[in-house]
Design an enzyme around this catalytic site. Structure first.
Site, mmCIF file in Angstrom:
data_model
loop_
_atom_site.group_PDB
_atom_site.id
_atom_site.type_symbol
_atom_site.label_atom_id
_atom_site.label_comp_id
_atom_site.label_asym_id
_atom_site.label_seq_id
_atom_site.Cartn_x
_atom_site.Cartn_y
_atom_site.Cartn_z
ATOM 1 N N CYS A 1 0.805 -1.232 0.000
ATOM 2 C CA CYS A 1 0.000 0.000 0.000
ATOM 3 C C CYS A 1 0.836 1.279 0.000
ATOM 4 O O CYS A 1 0.835 2.009 -0.976
ATOM 5 C CB CYS A 1 -0.939 -0.011 1.206
ATOM 6 S SG CYS A 1 -2.125 -1.364 1.152
HETATM 7 N N1 NAD Z 1 -2.837 -5.910 1.838
HETATM 8 C C1 NAD Z 1 -3.289 -4.845 2.465
HETATM 9 O O1 NAD Z 1 -2.918 -4.578 3.605
HETATM 10 C C2 NAD Z 1 -4.291 -3.926 1.821
HETATM 11 C C3 NAD Z 1 -4.997 -3.031 2.642
HETATM 12 C C4 NAD Z 1 -5.932 -2.192 2.065
HETATM 13 C C5 NAD Z 1 -6.140 -2.223 0.688
HETATM 14 N N2 NAD Z 1 -5.419 -3.085 -0.095
HETATM 15 C C6 NAD Z 1 -5.712 -3.088 -1.519
HETATM 16 O O2 NAD Z 1 -6.516 -4.230 -1.819
HETATM 17 C C7 NAD Z 1 -6.208 -4.742 -3.108
HETATM 18 C C8 NAD Z 1 -5.807 -6.212 -3.013
HETATM 19 O O3 NAD Z 1 -4.644 -6.311 -2.208
HETATM 20 P P1 NAD Z 1 -4.184 -7.662 -1.532
HETATM 21 O O4 NAD Z 1 -3.122 -7.309 -0.557
HETATM 22 O O5 NAD Z 1 -5.372 -8.439 -1.056
HETATM 23 O O6 NAD Z 1 -3.546 -8.410 -2.793
HETATM 24 P P2 NAD Z 1 -3.174 -9.986 -2.900
HETATM 25 O O7 NAD Z 1 -2.132 -10.073 -3.947
HETATM 26 O O8 NAD Z 1 -2.902 -10.532 -1.537
HETATM 27 O O9 NAD Z 1 -4.512 -10.666 -3.399
HETATM 28 C C9 NAD Z 1 -5.070 -10.426 -4.649
HETATM 29 C C10 NAD Z 1 -5.631 -11.738 -5.184
HETATM 30 O O10 NAD Z 1 -6.252 -11.472 -6.425
HETATM 31 C C11 NAD Z 1 -6.023 -12.584 -7.270
HETATM 32 N N3 NAD Z 1 -6.231 -12.148 -8.642
HETATM 33 C C12 NAD Z 1 -5.424 -11.414 -9.449
HETATM 34 N N4 NAD Z 1 -6.019 -11.201 -10.641
HETATM 35 C C13 NAD Z 1 -7.217 -11.810 -10.584
HETATM 36 C C14 NAD Z 1 -8.284 -11.939 -11.499
HETATM 37 N N5 NAD Z 1 -8.274 -11.364 -12.698
HETATM 38 N N6 NAD Z 1 -9.371 -12.657 -11.121
HETATM 39 C C15 NAD Z 1 -9.427 -13.221 -9.891
HETATM 40 N N7 NAD Z 1 -8.443 -13.126 -8.994
HETATM 41 C C16 NAD Z 1 -7.362 -12.424 -9.328
HETATM 42 C C17 NAD Z 1 -4.602 -13.005 -6.957
HETATM 43 O O11 NAD Z 1 -4.360 -14.338 -7.326
HETATM 44 C C18 NAD Z 1 -4.575 -12.800 -5.429
HETATM 45 O O12 NAD Z 1 -4.934 -13.977 -4.734
HETATM 46 C C19 NAD Z 1 -5.109 -3.841 -3.657
HETATM 47 O O13 NAD Z 1 -5.699 -2.820 -4.406
HETATM 48 C C20 NAD Z 1 -4.498 -3.241 -2.415
HETATM 49 O O14 NAD Z 1 -3.910 -1.982 -2.648
HETATM 50 C C21 NAD Z 1 -4.517 -3.956 0.448
#
Ligand code: NAD
Length: 415
Positions: A257
């Site tokens: 992030c």
């Molecule tokens: N990790 C954090 O602390 C956090 C906190 C707040 C917001 N976010 C935001 O949330 C979003 C996701 O982050 P995250 O940390 O969960 O990412 P992550 O990489 O842990 O998870 C994302 C998942 O999406 C899947 N994916 C990718 N493309 C796909 C598709 N086309 N169809 C289906 N699945 C698909 C991936 O395989 C993965 O499992 C980002 O925008 C991030 O900025 C993250």
């Protein structure tokens, strides 16, 4: 109500679990078949979700790679990654792919909510047209909203339920549907007037952190020159009960992030001939911090009459923050690379990260690692380590997290 969640990572899986715990049937879609398989076998790959949490939900929470299953959901939340490209511009390819696949199964009456962090305008300008490729019209045939994820992995004092949820809908009806959805799992839902306001609110939260971390990182470098203890200064300022919020210096910013999200806004601002200086300046300072901290290790070794070249350096903690195993954008990885460039032999110990395949390293035993090393650098301070014991066993300790505050020792250097 049956609910779909696209992207079952750090954000999507806890959300899917929260809806299932609230008694809803949940279908999770992830592009990675290994994740779907693990979840269906009751195995979690996200540290905040225990296998024991999944077990009682097996009837209600299913994972798949097949978007067709989303056709029968009333609401679908999109939680896919939004990283930066190599040129540090928004990479919306995951979102575009997810939206395109969802459009092929979208049906009238559904609610779609984007949770991924992104620049203001993404929901309306990027997501809406792709979903409307289905032939359905947003706001009329289906509802569309943005609701930023605020999860903080590893945190236990605030949960999905107790962290207020922001929603901004394309229309009032869209916002109302989104509010109803999140009221199933959140105690407080705050409705904003537009998706853009909700998109920007999330970016403000992260930019606020990035700027304040940069401020205290810069001060740590000044304190080094002035011979003042930055930790004593931050501790003292934090005794003020109003008008000050504590941020600690460190080796830089990591995670999915803070090093990424501010540049989503900088990109959008440039489209409007606006150059947000706080964002760029904070990024510049925070990105320079791993280099500065590597130099502090070199200086500490020099004091001990050892060149970096050929010295053995044990990095303690390689995750981007304490208590988690996530190494994305972790400053420790950059520091390991810089130390290697200088000729150091680097090992690491991290109870949450058994392997670093990209650096061809595995976590070493702590006792052995400490006794083998010329210097131990505390880069991420996992709570389970005894840092007084680290100081007593290591030849030299360089502490970038302030966890040795209160300890005075000839072999100890603090940021
Ligand atoms: N990790 C954090 O602390 C956090 C906190 C707040 C917001 N976010 C935001 O949330 C979003 C996701 O982050 P995250 O940390 O969960 O990412 P992550 O990489 O842990 O998870 C994302 C998942 O999406 C899947 N994916 C990718 N493309 C796909 C598709 N086309 N169809 C289906 N699945 C698909 C991936 O395989 C993965 O499992 C980002 O925008 C991030 O900025 C993250």
């Amino acid at each position: 109500m049956k609910i779909g969640v696209i992207g079952l990572g750090y954000v999507g899986l806890p959300l899917a679990v929260a809806f299932a715990e609230a008694g809803r049937e949940v279908v999770g879609v992830d592009a990675d078949p290994a994740k779907a398989e693990a979840l269906n076998a009751g195995r979690s790959y996200v540290e905040d979700i225990a296998d024991d949490t999944l077990a009682p939900l097996s009837e209600r929470l299913r994972a798949t790679t097949d978007y067709a299953e989303l056709g029968s959901c009333e609401a679908v939340a999109i939680c896919v990654p939004t990283p930066l490209t190599g040129a540090r511009e928004p990479d919306l390819t995951y979102l575009t792919a997810a939206a395109t696949a969802l459009a092929s199964v979208l049906r009238a009456g559904q609610l779609v909510v984007l949770e991924s962090t992104t620049y203001p305008g993404t929901t309306r300008e990027r997501l809406q047209p792709i979903l409307e490729g289905s032939g359905l019209s947003a706001g009329a045939d289906f509802n569309l909203a943005f609701s930023p994820e605020r999860i903080d992995p590893g945190r236990t004092d605030y949960t999905v339920r107790t962290t207020p949820k922001l929603v901004g809908g394309l229309t009032e009806a869209c916002a109302e549907r989104a509010r109803e959805l999140y009221e199933l799992v959140c105690d407080e839902v705050v409705v904003l007037s537009t998706p853009e306001a909700a998109e920007l609110s999330k970016l403000l939260e992260n930019i606020f952190r990035s700027v304040n971390i940069a401020l205290v990182n810069e001060l740590s470098q000044l304190c080094d020159r002035l011979g003042i203890d930055i930790w004593e200064v931050v501790d003292a300022a934090a005794t003020k009960p109003f008008g000050f919020m504590r941020f600690d210096p460190g080796p830089g910013m990591g995670g999915h992030c803070l090093p990424v999200d501010p540049f989503y806004l900088a990109f959008k601002a440039r489209e409007h001939d606006f150059y947000p200086e706080f964002i760029e300046l904070a990024g510049k300072i925070n990105r320079a911090q791993p280099g500065y901290c590597t130099e502090r290790i070199a200086r500490a070794l020099n004091e001990a009459e050892k060149p970096v070249k050929g010295s053995r350096v044990l990095v303690l903690g390689v995750a981007y923050k304490p208590g988690v195993g996530d190494t994305r954008e972790s400053p420790a990885l950059e520091m390991i690379g810089l130390l290697r460039e200088l000729g150091a032999e680097v090992t690491y110990h991290d109870p949450h990260v058994p392997e670093l395949p990209q650096l061809d390293l595995s976590s070493v035993d702590l006792e052995q690692g400490l006794s083998d090393a010329d210097a131990a650098a505390i880069v991420t301070a996992h709570p389970e380590l005894d840092y007084a014991a680290v100081v007593s066993k290591a030849a030299l300790v360089v502490d970038f997290r302030g966890v040795t505050r209160g300890i005075e020792a000839a072999n100890l250097v603090r940021l």
